[in-house]
Write an enzyme that holds these catalytic residues in place. Sequence first.
Site, PDB file in Angstrom:
ATOM      1  CE  LYS A  22       4.104  -0.429  -8.875  1.00 23.88           C
ATOM      2  NZ  LYS A  22       5.330  -0.500  -9.593  1.00 23.88           N
ATOM      3  CG  ASP A  51       0.704   1.256 -15.503  1.00 26.89           C
ATOM      4  OD1 ASP A  51       1.562   2.151 -15.483  1.00 26.89           O
ATOM      5  OD2 ASP A  51       0.972   0.072 -15.708  1.00 26.89           O
ATOM      6  CG  HIS A  52       2.841   6.232 -12.370  1.00 28.92           C
ATOM      7  ND1 HIS A  52       3.070   5.119 -11.610  1.00 28.92           N
ATOM      8  CD2 HIS A  52       4.059   6.699 -12.707  1.00 28.92           C
ATOM      9  CE1 HIS A  52       4.361   4.926 -11.485  1.00 28.92           C
ATOM     10  NE2 HIS A  52       4.983   5.867 -12.143  1.00 28.92           N
ATOM     11  CG  HIS A 111       4.886   0.392 -14.461  1.00 26.36           C
ATOM     12  ND1 HIS A 111       3.687   1.007 -14.221  1.00 26.36           N
ATOM     13  CD2 HIS A 111       5.509   0.332 -13.269  1.00 26.36           C
ATOM     14  CE1 HIS A 111       3.603   1.321 -12.935  1.00 26.36           C
ATOM     15  NE2 HIS A 111       4.689   0.909 -12.335  1.00 26.36           N
TER      16      HIS A 111
HETATM   17  P1  NAP Z   1       3.210   3.715   2.762  1.00 21.04           P
HETATM   18  O1  NAP Z   1       4.140   4.878   2.731  1.00 21.04           O
HETATM   19  O2  NAP Z   1       3.584   2.506   3.530  1.00 21.04           O
HETATM   20  O3  NAP Z   1       1.809   4.269   3.286  1.00 21.04           O
HETATM   21  C1  NAP Z   1       0.765   3.436   3.695  1.00 21.04           C
HETATM   22  C2  NAP Z   1      -0.379   4.299   4.184  1.00 21.04           C
HETATM   23  O4  NAP Z   1      -1.461   3.449   4.583  1.00 21.04           O
HETATM   24  C3  NAP Z   1      -0.042   5.161   5.403  1.00 21.04           C
HETATM   25  O5  NAP Z   1      -0.725   6.397   5.296  1.00 21.04           O
HETATM   26  C4  NAP Z   1      -0.612   4.346   6.562  1.00 21.04           C
HETATM   27  O6  NAP Z   1      -0.838   5.187   7.665  1.00 21.04           O
HETATM   28  C5  NAP Z   1      -1.884   3.813   5.907  1.00 21.04           C
HETATM   29  N1  NAP Z   1      -2.418   2.616   6.569  1.00 21.04           N
HETATM   30  C6  NAP Z   1      -1.747   1.487   6.897  1.00 21.04           C
HETATM   31  N2  NAP Z   1      -2.575   0.608   7.522  1.00 21.04           N
HETATM   32  C7  NAP Z   1      -3.792   1.201   7.570  1.00 21.04           C
HETATM   33  C8  NAP Z   1      -5.056   0.804   8.087  1.00 21.04           C
HETATM   34  N3  NAP Z   1      -5.230  -0.382   8.676  1.00 21.04           N
HETATM   35  N4  NAP Z   1      -6.091   1.645   7.946  1.00 21.04           N
HETATM   36  C9  NAP Z   1      -5.934   2.864   7.350  1.00 21.04           C
HETATM   37  N5  NAP Z   1      -4.766   3.281   6.837  1.00 21.04           N
HETATM   38  C10 NAP Z   1      -3.700   2.470   6.949  1.00 21.04           C
HETATM   39  O7  NAP Z   1       2.877   3.198   1.291  1.00 21.04           O
HETATM   40  P2  NAP Z   1       3.044   4.003  -0.099  1.00 21.04           P
HETATM   41  O8  NAP Z   1       4.464   3.918  -0.547  1.00 21.04           O
HETATM   42  O9  NAP Z   1       2.423   5.347   0.020  1.00 21.04           O
HETATM   43  O10 NAP Z   1       2.209   3.068  -1.103  1.00 21.04           O
HETATM   44  C11 NAP Z   1       0.804   3.000  -1.074  1.00 21.04           C
HETATM   45  C12 NAP Z   1       0.331   2.092  -2.218  1.00 21.04           C
HETATM   46  O11 NAP Z   1       0.735   2.655  -3.456  1.00 21.04           O
HETATM   47  C13 NAP Z   1       0.950   0.682  -2.181  1.00 21.04           C
HETATM   48  O12 NAP Z   1       0.018  -0.228  -2.712  1.00 21.04           O
HETATM   49  C14 NAP Z   1       2.124   0.802  -3.135  1.00 21.04           C
HETATM   50  O13 NAP Z   1       2.490  -0.444  -3.689  1.00 21.04           O
HETATM   51  C15 NAP Z   1       1.541   1.735  -4.163  1.00 21.04           C
HETATM   52  N6  NAP Z   1       2.557   2.491  -4.909  1.00 21.04           N
HETATM   53  C16 NAP Z   1       3.432   3.291  -4.247  1.00 21.04           C
HETATM   54  C17 NAP Z   1       4.353   4.024  -4.969  1.00 21.04           C
HETATM   55  C18 NAP Z   1       5.317   4.961  -4.287  1.00 21.04           C
HETATM   56  O14 NAP Z   1       6.073   5.632  -5.004  1.00 21.04           O
HETATM   57  N7  NAP Z   1       5.322   5.053  -2.985  1.00 21.04           N
HETATM   58  C19 NAP Z   1       4.393   3.941  -6.373  1.00 21.04           C
HETATM   59  C20 NAP Z   1       3.465   3.122  -7.025  1.00 21.04           C
HETATM   60  C21 NAP Z   1       2.544   2.409  -6.280  1.00 21.04           C
HETATM   61  P3  NAP Z   1      -1.034   4.606   9.184  1.00 21.04           P
HETATM   62  O15 NAP Z   1       0.049   3.609   9.401  1.00 21.04           O
HETATM   63  O16 NAP Z   1      -0.984   5.823  10.062  1.00 21.04           O
HETATM   64  O17 NAP Z   1      -2.393   3.994   9.219  1.00 21.04           O
END
Ligand code: NAP
Length: 488
Positions: free
Chosen positions: A146, A175-176, A238
């Site tokens: 999401k 949707d976890h 959710h």
């Molecule tokens: P994040 O910490 O910002 O991580 C983003 C990841 O994407 C990093 O590994 C980044 O590494 C990589 N990335 C960015 N640009 C890229 C590109 N052009 N090519 C390849 N890789 C790229 O985000 P996150 O919190 O893990 O969330 C990821 C997704 O899950 C989002 O859609 C978020 O809404 C969803 N989500 C997150 C959570 C949570 O708890 N965090 C919960 C539910 C849903 P580099 O910058 O090195 O490329």
Amino acid sequence: MTASPLPVDPFDLVIFGGTGDLAVRKLLPALYHRYADGQIPETSRIIGIAREGLDDDGYRASTRKALQENGGDKSKIDAFLKLVHYRSLDARKDDGWDDFAALIGGQPDHVRVFYLSTSPELFVDICNRLGTYGLNKGKARVVLEKPIGRDLKSANQINDAVGRVFDESQTYRIDHYLGKETVQNLLALRFGNILFEPLWNAEHIDHVQITVAETLGVGQRAGYYDHAGALRDMVQNHLLQLLCMVAMEPPSSLSPDAVRDEKLKVLRSLKHIDESNASQLTVRGQYRAGAAEGQSVPGYLDELKDHKSNTETFVAVKAEIANWRWAGVPFYLRTGKRLPERVSEIVVVFKPVPHSIFDPSAGVLAQNRLVLRLQPDENIKLWVTIKHPGPGGLRLRHVSLDMSFAEAFGVQQPDAYERLILDVVRGNPTLFMRRDEVEAAWHWADPILAAWADSGESPRPYTSGTWGPSAAVALIERDGRTWNEDSE
Ligand code: NAP
């Protein structure tokens, strides 16, 4: 005695965004736990992808650190890390994709899971490249995190683009909340017992409450959050999915489409909320400075460093389902940041008994309640009235029966991601959202967002560490009801 879980077939799981917060905090630990339990065959591969210039060893070192902090066993971590690899790729550039395609192509019999744990803006680029390099063939599946869009139009754009590369049957919108033990248990309780289903309707249920409360503020995610807000971030996905699990008709089986067809009918039966009734049926709020867990904390606008945002960090909605089963039964939904407790729960409140035979001195006859707790601990409690034991006359007591039995079975509850990732590997999409569900949910949410935008009103302020604006209390108290406050 619990049976050991069955292993899945060997797979390659590619995590796009493999260095991100979700991958490190949730996905890799979930995979480790399933490995440690013997469910993941040794020939499987887990491949992290991001732009950062790491190699396998560098990625394994950071994964080891995360798993150790999570309490993993050293020898099992060592064995698990042999499955873990890393490739530096940019979703928006072709460099390195040939090598990556060759790596994946080296195991043609493996189930291939592409987990898109990146910002949704990259979903289309990633899918297009997976298609160009022929990686969408065979037993390939794509998992979308999401948010899928910020309204119906943008969700359709993402779904159309993904759909040009992956068939709907290959697409897993996660949707976890649906992977949580308690949500599975709701299915078992409702459809594995004769007791509840005859009462599961407007005749016997007074109302339902669904609360997802967080103590945290937006912190580092302020930039993302300000484009979303609580309705898009939590309610549209959710909370509506939980509402569906409570409200759906019994599916004919647990087959993916049987369950999802019933959820879809619920979403399509939600009463429309728009500018004509949004001010009576919704409350939105934004936190101000206050206290959280004994510490003073800044307000949303201070965290955002912008003093003009109209983004809501709290929302309460009185939703109704226009069908025979639920006519007249309100579903009160609320979610927010910087609330006093971290708690997610579904409370089904039954109607009062039609007539009391007890003397008022026996005590108050409280309504039966079924409380399904999803966070922080998962459990299910049924509140019933009994006689206080012993002499002293007939005194009534309201007590809770624990119906979760995790302790009795000696089972540690798995994280939702553990179950859901393995469901993808097994090719079982029952607990994932089908495209039409996402569309129906946006169809309900869009007019609310439009009504708020058109009203020109700002969200109501609330102090951090309180249960949102007082209007959210009034929303339910106007109907002679109160939000559930039993934290037991
Ligand atoms: P994040 O910490 O910002 O991580 C983003 C990841 O994407 C990093 O590994 C980044 O590494 C990589 N990335 C960015 N640009 C890229 C590109 N052009 N090519 C390849 N890789 C790229 O985000 P996150 O919190 O893990 O969330 C990821 C997704 O899950 C989002 O859609 C978020 O809404 C969803 N989500 C997150 C959570 C949570 O708890 N965090 C919960 C539910 C849903 P580099 O910058 O090195 O490329």
